[in-house]
Design a protein around this motif. Structure first.
Motif, short mmCIF file in Angstrom:
data_model
loop_
_atom_site.label_atom_id
_atom_site.label_comp_id
_atom_site.label_asym_id
_atom_site.label_seq_id
_atom_site.Cartn_x
_atom_site.Cartn_y
_atom_site.Cartn_z
N ARG A 79 0.72 -2.09 0.44
CA ARG A 79 -0.23 -0.27 -0.24
C ARG A 79 0.95 1.86 0.05
O ARG A 79 0.83 2.20 -0.64
CB ARG A 79 -0.85 -0.12 1.53
N TRP A 80 2.26 1.49 0.95
CA TRP A 80 2.21 2.38 0.82
C TRP A 80 3.42 2.67 -0.56
O TRP A 80 3.46 3.49 -1.04
CB TRP A 80 4.05 1.98 1.99
N ALA A 81 3.93 1.53 -1.17
CA ALA A 81 4.84 1.50 -2.31
C ALA A 81 3.55 1.97 -3.65
O ALA A 81 4.32 3.44 -4.24
CB ALA A 81 5.08 0.60 -2.67
N ARG A 82 2.47 1.83 -3.45
CA ARG A 82 1.89 1.94 -4.39
C ARG A 82 1.58 3.69 -4.18
O ARG A 82 1.19 4.56 -5.27
CB ARG A 82 0.27 1.29 -4.29
N ARG A 83 0.90 4.21 -2.61
CA ARG A 83 0.60 5.50 -3.12
C ARG A 83 1.90 6.25 -3.10
O ARG A 83 1.82 7.27 -3.99
CB ARG A 83 0.16 5.26 -0.90
N HIS A 84 3.58 5.34 -2.76
CA HIS A 84 4.28 6.65 -3.33
C HIS A 84 5.14 6.27 -4.94
O HIS A 84 5.92 6.73 -5.07
CB HIS A 84 5.76 6.87 -2.13
N ARG A 85 4.46 5.49 -5.58
CA ARG A 85 4.92 4.80 -6.66
C ARG A 85 5.81 6.31 -7.11
O ARG A 85 6.22 5.65 -8.53
CB ARG A 85 3.91 3.68 -7.66
N GLN A 86 5.24 7.10 -7.18
CA GLN A 86 5.74 7.78 -8.58
C GLN A 86 6.84 8.49 -7.65
O GLN A 86 7.67 9.54 -8.74
CB GLN A 86 4.52 9.16 -8.81
N HIS A 87 6.87 8.54 -6.91
CA HIS A 87 8.15 8.58 -6.07
C HIS A 87 9.70 8.46 -6.58
O HIS A 87 9.87 7.57 -6.99
CB HIS A 87 8.26 8.81 -4.25
N VAL B 222 11.50 5.12 -4.72
CA VAL B 222 10.51 4.17 -4.82
C VAL B 222 10.82 3.80 -6.33
O VAL B 222 10.69 2.48 -6.55
CB VAL B 222 9.16 4.64 -4.79
N ARG B 223 10.77 4.63 -7.35
CA ARG B 223 10.85 3.97 -8.99
C ARG B 223 12.22 3.40 -9.51
O ARG B 223 12.57 2.84 -9.82
CB ARG B 223 10.44 5.82 -9.66
N TYR C 269 18.65 6.70 -9.68
CA TYR C 269 17.63 7.66 -9.29
C TYR C 269 18.81 9.11 -9.49
O TYR C 269 18.01 10.33 -9.85
CB TYR C 269 18.12 7.79 -7.60
#
Lengths: 190, 133
Positions: free
Chosen positions: A110-118, A121-122, B119
């Motif tokens: 859930r955390w990664a999905r919410r921040h997947r544009q960060h 994370v990418r 990154y």
């Protein structure tokens, strides 16, 4: 093959598979080199043929691909004394490889999905993709076993190349390709 | 697949659902796998069966290599560039197969370097990015 395992060894087996579970960035198959290093090279709890056949046989069974670890644990237990130990080994390996990554999935998805544009994370998931390719290629090489080298007949490599071509470019079912490989091996052609 | 069972089980039935999802997913296939292992074990003294296993292992190896090959097209659009992908993938193989390093080292060293480079390239302005970025 006969081995003796103390309870600390079973614990080490469980712990090692739990560690590998967290390293399995490309699925269970991508950490096969880690399992080989631990079970065959380091502790000699499995022979190379036992290791290879555990992975190969599990691919014939239905269900999740990671089940091959249960067969590894099963064979470790058989080497250590019998069916009861084999069941223990299979359970430890399977729970060890599934549990940590499942808990991580539960917590982190859930955390990664919410921040997947960060970008962080990418960069993490993208940065590891070439490693996954390398780990899978290493696994493929390891599974050929120690008997493969300069004196391996050309027919063996040819059969391997054809198998890659068929699995890559056609929709022929895996079980047919496996049956063909087993047949060619059984009659001694490769 | 295991992760999917966990997520769906959790979504509909909480953590108990996640555990049940896993157990249901693994129980029957595990028995099938063990049956295969037991059958093979009882025939492993036959040279034909050993040969068949050699062929089977070759196909499974080919299957895993194919999985790796199918990931390669995705790498051509990788922000780190193709040279980086080749270097990162090859050094992984080198560390694992040739140097026989523990996976943790490989992931810490090659993995960290790869993620940091990715990154940097993700954060870099598009104008500075290379032709393959």
């Amino acid at each position: 093959m006969n081995i003796t395992l103390a309870w600390t060894d079973w614990l080490a087996l469980f712990g090692h598979f739990m560690t590998l579970s967290l390293l399995a960035v490309g699925g269970g198959i991508s950490v096969v080199p880690g399992m080989h290093r631990f079970l065959v090279a380091e502790h000699a709890w499995l022979t190379d043929p036992q290791f290879g056949s555990s992975v190969a046989l599990a691919q014939m069974a239905p269900g999740p691909n990671v089940l091959f670890v249960a067969l590894m644990g099963w064979n470790v237990g058989l080497n250590a004394g019998g069916t009861a130990w084999a069941l223990l080994g299979a359970t430890l390996c399977l729970v060890g490889i599934v549990m940590p990554s499942s808990v991580l999935t539960l917590v982190a998805t859930r955390w990664a999905r919410r921040h997947r544009q960060h970008p962080g994370v990418r960069a993490f998931s993208l940065g590891l993709t070439p490693l996954v390719v390398g780990l899978l290629a290493s696994t493929a090489w390891l599974l050929l076993g120690p008997g493969v080298g300069a004196d391996t007949p050309w027919r063996y490599w040819l059969a391997g190349l054809v198998a890659v071509g068929v699995l890559w470019k056609t929709r022929v079912h895996l079980l047919w390709v496996m049956a063909a490989g087993a047949l060619l091996g059984g009659i001694g052609w490769i | 697949m295991a992760n999917l069972a966990v997520m769906l089980g959790d979504r509909y039935f909480g953590w108990r659902g996640a555990v049940a999802g896993l157990a249901g997913l693994f129980a029957i296939p595990a028995l099938a796998g063990l049956a295969l292992a037991i059958g093979y074990q009882s025939l492993t003294h036959l040279p034909e069966v050993q040969g068949a296993m050699r062929g089977l292992a070759l196909v499974v190896s080919a299957l895993i290599l194919t999985t790796a090959i199918k990931l390669v097209p995705a790498l051509s659009r990788h922000p780190g560039g193709r040279l980086f992908c080749a270097l990162s993938g090859l050094s992984t193989v080198l560390c694992v197969v040739w140097l026989k390093w523990p996976l943790l080292w490989v992931l810490l060293l090659v993995g960290t370097a790869s993620c940091l480079w990715t990154y940097r390239r993700l954060a870099a302005p598009a104008a500075k990015a290379g032709p393959h970025a």
